[in-house]
Design a protein around this motif. Structure first.
Motif, PDB file in Angstrom:
ATOM      1  N   LEU A 586      75.926  36.675 -20.635  1.00 18.88           N
ATOM      2  CA  LEU A 586      75.578  35.604 -19.687  1.00 18.88           C
ATOM      3  C   LEU A 586      75.290  34.295 -20.418  1.00 18.88           C
ATOM      4  N   LEU A 587      74.540  34.386 -21.492  1.00 21.34           N
ATOM      5  CA  LEU A 587      74.100  33.175 -22.184  1.00 21.34           C
ATOM      6  C   LEU A 587      75.094  32.715 -23.242  1.00 21.34           C
ATOM      7  N   GLY A 588      76.022  33.586 -23.634  1.00 27.40           N
ATOM      8  CA  GLY A 588      76.971  33.215 -24.667  1.00 27.40           C
ATOM      9  C   GLY A 588      76.309  33.011 -26.007  1.00 27.40           C
ATOM     10  N   THR A 589      75.322  33.846 -26.331  1.00 27.03           N
ATOM     11  CA  THR A 589      74.587  33.716 -27.588  1.00 27.03           C
ATOM     12  C   THR A 589      74.775  34.967 -28.408  1.00 27.03           C
ATOM     13  N   THR A 590      74.032  35.093 -29.479  1.00 21.98           N
ATOM     14  CA  THR A 590      74.119  36.247 -30.371  1.00 21.98           C
ATOM     15  C   THR A 590      72.844  37.064 -30.281  1.00 21.98           C
ATOM     16  N   ARG A 591      72.929  38.333 -30.760  1.00 24.41           N
ATOM     17  CA  ARG A 591      71.732  39.172 -30.779  1.00 24.41           C
ATOM     18  C   ARG A 591      70.651  38.577 -31.697  1.00 24.41           C
ATOM     19  N   ARG A 592      71.074  37.855 -32.763  1.00 24.25           N
ATOM     20  CA  ARG A 592      70.101  37.212 -33.664  1.00 24.25           C
ATOM     21  C   ARG A 592      69.164  36.298 -32.891  1.00 24.25           C
ATOM     22  N   VAL A 593      69.693  35.594 -31.897  1.00 21.32           N
ATOM     23  CA  VAL A 593      68.898  34.671 -31.086  1.00 21.32           C
ATOM     24  C   VAL A 593      68.309  35.382 -29.873  1.00 21.32           C
ATOM     25  N   LEU A 594      69.133  36.240 -29.227  1.00 19.47           N
ATOM     26  CA  LEU A 594      68.717  36.815 -27.951  1.00 19.47           C
ATOM     27  C   LEU A 594      67.529  37.760 -28.089  1.00 19.47           C
ATOM     28  N   ILE A 595      67.532  38.609 -29.124  1.00 15.48           N
ATOM     29  CA  ILE A 595      66.462  39.611 -29.232  1.00 15.48           C
ATOM     30  C   ILE A 595      65.089  38.935 -29.357  1.00 15.48           C
ATOM     31  N   PRO A 596      64.867  38.005 -30.286  1.00 12.76           N
ATOM     32  CA  PRO A 596      63.541  37.361 -30.327  1.00 12.76           C
ATOM     33  C   PRO A 596      63.233  36.553 -29.069  1.00 12.76           C
ATOM     34  N   PHE A 597      64.325  36.004 -28.413  1.00 13.35           N
ATOM     35  CA  PHE A 597      64.101  35.261 -27.165  1.00 13.35           C
ATOM     36  C   PHE A 597      63.566  36.190 -26.082  1.00 13.35           C
ATOM     37  N   LEU A 598      64.209  37.379 -25.907  1.00 21.23           N
ATOM     38  CA  LEU A 598      63.752  38.319 -24.884  1.00 21.23           C
ATOM     39  C   LEU A 598      62.365  38.878 -25.212  1.00 21.23           C
ATOM     40  N   GLU A 599      62.101  39.140 -26.476  1.00 16.52           N
ATOM     41  CA  GLU A 599      60.766  39.626 -26.863  1.00 16.52           C
ATOM     42  C   GLU A 599      59.702  38.578 -26.528  1.00 16.52           C
ATOM     43  N   HIS A 600      60.089  37.326 -26.665  1.00 18.39           N
ATOM     44  CA  HIS A 600      59.157  36.240 -26.301  1.00 18.39           C
ATOM     45  C   HIS A 600      58.873  36.272 -24.802  1.00 18.39           C
ATOM     46  N   LEU A 601      59.908  36.496 -23.998  1.00 14.69           N
ATOM     47  CA  LEU A 601      59.699  36.557 -22.546  1.00 14.69           C
ATOM     48  C   LEU A 601      58.839  37.758 -22.178  1.00 14.69           C
ATOM     49  N   LYS A 603      56.574  39.111 -24.123  1.00 10.45           N
ATOM     50  CA  LYS A 603      55.209  38.840 -24.605  1.00 10.45           C
ATOM     51  C   LYS A 603      54.472  37.884 -23.685  1.00 10.45           C
ATOM     52  N   THR A 604      55.196  36.914 -23.147  1.00  5.57           N
ATOM     53  CA  THR A 604      54.546  35.917 -22.284  1.00  5.57           C
ATOM     54  C   THR A 604      54.435  36.393 -20.838  1.00  5.57           C
ATOM     55  N   GLY A 605      54.978  37.602 -20.526  1.00  2.96           N
ATOM     56  CA  GLY A 605      54.751  38.178 -19.209  1.00  2.96           C
ATOM     57  C   GLY A 605      55.784  37.872 -18.169  1.00  2.96           C
ATOM     58  N   LEU A 606      56.885  37.201 -18.555  1.00  4.39           N
ATOM     59  CA  LEU A 606      57.904  36.909 -17.561  1.00  4.39           C
ATOM     60  C   LEU A 606      58.731  38.165 -17.261  1.00  4.39           C
ATOM     61  N   THR A 607      59.058  38.954 -18.321  1.00  6.26           N
ATOM     62  CA  THR A 607      59.906  40.123 -18.156  1.00  6.26           C
ATOM     63  C   THR A 607      59.218  41.365 -18.682  1.00  6.26           C
ATOM     64  N   THR A 608      59.787  42.511 -18.289  1.00  9.70           N
ATOM     65  CA  THR A 608      59.319  43.781 -18.831  1.00  9.70           C
ATOM     66  C   THR A 608      60.548  44.631 -19.139  1.00  9.70           C
ATOM     67  N   ARG A 609      60.462  45.485 -20.142  1.00 10.81           N
ATOM     68  CA  ARG A 609      61.611  46.260 -20.604  1.00 10.81           C
ATOM     69  C   ARG A 609      61.443  47.736 -20.223  1.00 10.81           C
ATOM     70  N   ALA A 610      62.519  48.323 -19.735  1.00  7.80           N
ATOM     71  CA  ALA A 610      62.569  49.763 -19.448  1.00  7.80           C
ATOM     72  C   ALA A 610      63.853  50.292 -20.066  1.00  7.80           C
ATOM     73  N   GLY A 611      63.762  50.940 -21.206  1.00  4.70           N
ATOM     74  CA  GLY A 611      64.953  51.367 -21.929  1.00  4.70           C
ATOM     75  C   GLY A 611      65.713  50.161 -22.427  1.00  4.70           C
ATOM     76  N   ASP A 612      66.976  50.053 -22.040  1.00  7.38           N
ATOM     77  CA  ASP A 612      67.778  48.912 -22.481  1.00  7.38           C
ATOM     78  C   ASP A 612      67.841  47.828 -21.419  1.00  7.38           C
ATOM     79  N   ARG A 613      67.135  48.032 -20.329  1.00  8.17           N
ATOM     80  CA  ARG A 613      67.201  47.073 -19.234  1.00  8.17           C
ATOM     81  C   ARG A 613      65.884  46.267 -19.132  1.00  8.17           C
ATOM     82  N   ARG A 614      66.087  45.069 -18.676  1.00  2.00           N
ATOM     83  CA  ARG A 614      64.928  44.200 -18.404  1.00  2.00           C
ATOM     84  C   ARG A 614      64.933  43.767 -16.951  1.00  2.00           C
ATOM     85  N   ARG A 615      63.717  43.592 -16.448  1.00  2.00           N
ATOM     86  CA  ARG A 615      63.558  43.075 -15.093  1.00  2.00           C
ATOM     87  C   ARG A 615      62.385  42.110 -15.085  1.00  2.00           C
TER      88      ARG A 615
END
Length: 617
Positions: A586-601, A603-615
């Motif tokens: 969707l974002l057209g980025t790399t895992r190098r950028v995406l993984i720390p970006f999603l972990e940030h979300l 950590k800040t409470g916007l998203t939560t992870r269940a297995g390989d999926r986020r909601r």
């Protein structure tokens, strides 16, 4: 109506009838010592009480013989008015003159002259002689009353004259700083030590805790009397006897001061010395040793003049008295100097600085301080101004503690002067302005040198101002925060301060911005963005100001890219949960950028992870 209390002392040449006159006025024979009875002269102090309409007078009968001048001065050290006695058969005599000079040095301005033994001499002639001798002295306008104890003449007139002087005298002041100058101590069976003295400056109450100065001993007042009457509290200008059961007799010699003030004594006084034009003594030379008579005390001191080598008759000068032992003196207190052999009165003076120990007598600030005080040694605004100009600041509760002014008087004077006051601190207005200007300059200099930082650290500001008193620094910071400055964490900055890169880092910052904007969702690594210390400092600044977001040690995004990515992820997850791979596509980025970006979300409470999926959380 409660009578006003005053202390009256006699003065005059030996055998001029002082004691007989006091006995005729009060009914009390003040000669209490066997030697006094045997020799027919007063040797030590005697005491009596004289009640007049509206007034209660404690009477101190002093010796007139030249051998006992030191006892005489001990008796008049804290009096309100004087009864100067001159015998009609002798007229003006040497000790009359010396006593008058002592009274003049102590600035005793209220009194009556009694011409005694009028049945033995020419009262009119002696009265004219006395009036001439009084000219130019502090008693120049004193009334003169002719009396004869033997004939019972003039006694009522003398009482009337004393009452008139009392009516004109200011009421004894209660400044909340009681001082009792001990002139006699003895032991009573079953009671212990008893001291007597003249009380000034405030009340003393039964049961009160007191301090003995300069000995620094503590004691408790078991009971007190005045004029043989037990009291709950004694008032200023009373003759008082205190029972101090927990004090040994040898611990309270004459000259001790009993007080409730928690203030120390000083072994050096800066003073204004004055020599009477009537004095025939040799000039007083700098470095001379003298006897200082203060209150009921006497001790040796060395005189050092500020700007001369000697003091002649009719002159005055600033001096320092280096005392053999400390004294408990206040600014404005008066004293008398006699020569080292204690044979002649040579000068008098007023205390300018009661705590001169530790000050440089010849330093410019001390010179200015003393020369200001000389102008008006007992003027409250002058005392305040001189103190704060020299010291810069003081705690309000300690300001002029050693002065003849109370806390309410000092507070009122401060309200009408140009002083800075905040939370118990008082400062000279000019000194405070100068301190504030230095602080503002230090902060502005920090802004100019480091515009990328919030301001100047408080510890650095305090060090730059060399302020050791934490309360002064706290008051300064609070005052600055009321006038255009704000706290930023542990730093102080101008409220209008805007963070900016310093000129030497502007190029580095521009390069980082360009690199982040070129590939917003897949920027270079932080190592590539900031390969040197200057670039790393520029990147930290961009993060601090919100232009960049540091995801971890490797990835940094521009704020715009971060916001855009966050918005796209939020929109996608509202529709349904998504995998990391789906979000990367969707974002057209790399895992190098995406993984720390999603972990940030996460950590800040916007998203939560269940297995390989986020909601969305």
């Amino acid at each position: 109506m409660t009578p006003k209390n005053f202390i009256l002392a006699t003065a005059g040449h030996v055998d001029h009838g002082k004691t007989a006159l006091i006995k005729a006025l009060t009914g009390t024979d003040t000669d209490r010592l066997p030697e006094e009875k045997a020799r027919g002269i007063t040797i030590d102090l005697g005491f009596a009480h004289l009640a007049l309409p509206g007034f209660s007078l404690g009477v101190i009968d002093v010796p007139g013989h030249e051998d006992f001048i030191r006892n005489m001065i001990a008796g008049i050290g804290s009096i309100d008015l004087v009864l100067l006695v001159v015998a009609a058969d002798d007229g003006w005599m040497p000790q009359t003159e010396e006593h008058l000079q002592i009274l003049d040095y102590l600035r005793i301005t209220r009194g009556v002259v009694a011409i005694t033994k009028t049945d033995l001499g020419d009262a009119a002639r002696v009265g004219e002689q006395v009036r001439q001798r009084l000219q130019g002295s502090s008693l120049g306008d004193a009334p003169i009353v002719a009396t004869s104890v033997r004939a019972g003449q003039g006694l009522e007139e003398l009482k009337d004259a004393l009452a008139s002087e009392c009516a004109l005298a200011p009421a004894p002041r209660d400044i909340g700083k009681p001082r009792l100058f001990v002139d006699r101590a003895f032991t009573m069976h079953g009671s212990g030590t008893v001291v007597t003295g003249t009380l000034s400056g405030g009340e003393l109450a039964r049961g009160a805790g007191v301090m003995l100065r300069p000995q620094n001993h503590s004691a408790r007042v078991r009971s007190l009397q005045s004029y043989n009457q037990a009291l709950e509290a004694a008032l200023p200008s009373m003759r008082v006897a205190l029972n101090l059961p927990d004090v040994r007799l040898e611990e309270v010699p004459r000259g001790t001061v009993i007080t409730t003030a928690n203030l120390g004594a000083s072994a050096a006084l800066d003073v204004l010395l004055r020599r009477s034009a009537r004095s025939s003594a040799r000039p007083l030379k700098t470095g001379s040793f003298v006897q200082v008579h203060y209150g009921s005390a006497r001790q040796t001191a060395r005189v050092q003049f500020l700007d001369r080598r000697e003091l002649a008759s009719g002159e005055e000068a600033i001096a320092r008295l280096a005392l053999a032992a400390p004294v408990f003196a206040f600014a404005g207190d008066r004293f008398v100097l006699r020569d080292s052999s204690a044979r002649a009165t040579i000068a008098g003076g007023v205390v300018l600085d009661p705590d001169a120990v530790g000050t440089n007598f010849r330093a410019a600030e001390q010179r200015d301080f003393l020369r200001t005080r000389v102008v008006a040694p007992n003027d409250l605004p002058n005392l305040l101004t001189s103190q704060l100009r020299r010291d810069g600041y003081a705690r309000a509760d300690a300001l002029l503690a050693k002065s003849n002014f109370g806390a309410a008087e000092i507070a009122e004077s401060l309200r009408h002067g140009e002083f800075f006051q905040r939370e118990g601190l008082v400062a000279d207005a000019a000194w405070w302005r100068a301190l504030s200007i230095r602080a503002v300059k230090a902060i502005d200099d920090a802004h100019a040198a480091r515009p990328n930082e919030s301001g100047l650290e408080l510890t650095q500001l305090r060090a730059a101002l060399t302020l050791t008193d934490e309360s002064v620094f706290d008051a300064l910071v609070a005052d600055l925060c009321k006038h255009g400055f704000v706290r930023a964490g542990s730093a102080l900055q101008r409220a209008a301060h805007q963070l900016a890169l310093p000129p030497q880092l502007e190029q580095k910052g521009a390069a980082i911005r360009a690199a982040l904007a070129a590939k917003p969702f897949d920027p270079p690594s932080r190592r590539e963005l900031a390969p040197d210390p200057a670039a790393r400092e520029a990147l930290r600044f961009l993060a601090k100001t919100g232009e960049a977001v540091l995801l971890n040690d490797e990835v940094a995004l521009s704020a715009a890219a971060f916001t855009n990515m966050k918005a796209q992820v939020t929109t996608a997850l509202r529709a349904r949960p998504a995998t990391t791979s789906e979000l990367r596509q969707l974002l057209g980025t790399t895992r190098r950028v995406l993984i720390p970006f999603l972990e940030h979300l996460d950590k800040t409470g916007l998203t939560t992870r269940a297995g390989d999926r986020r909601r969305l959380r």
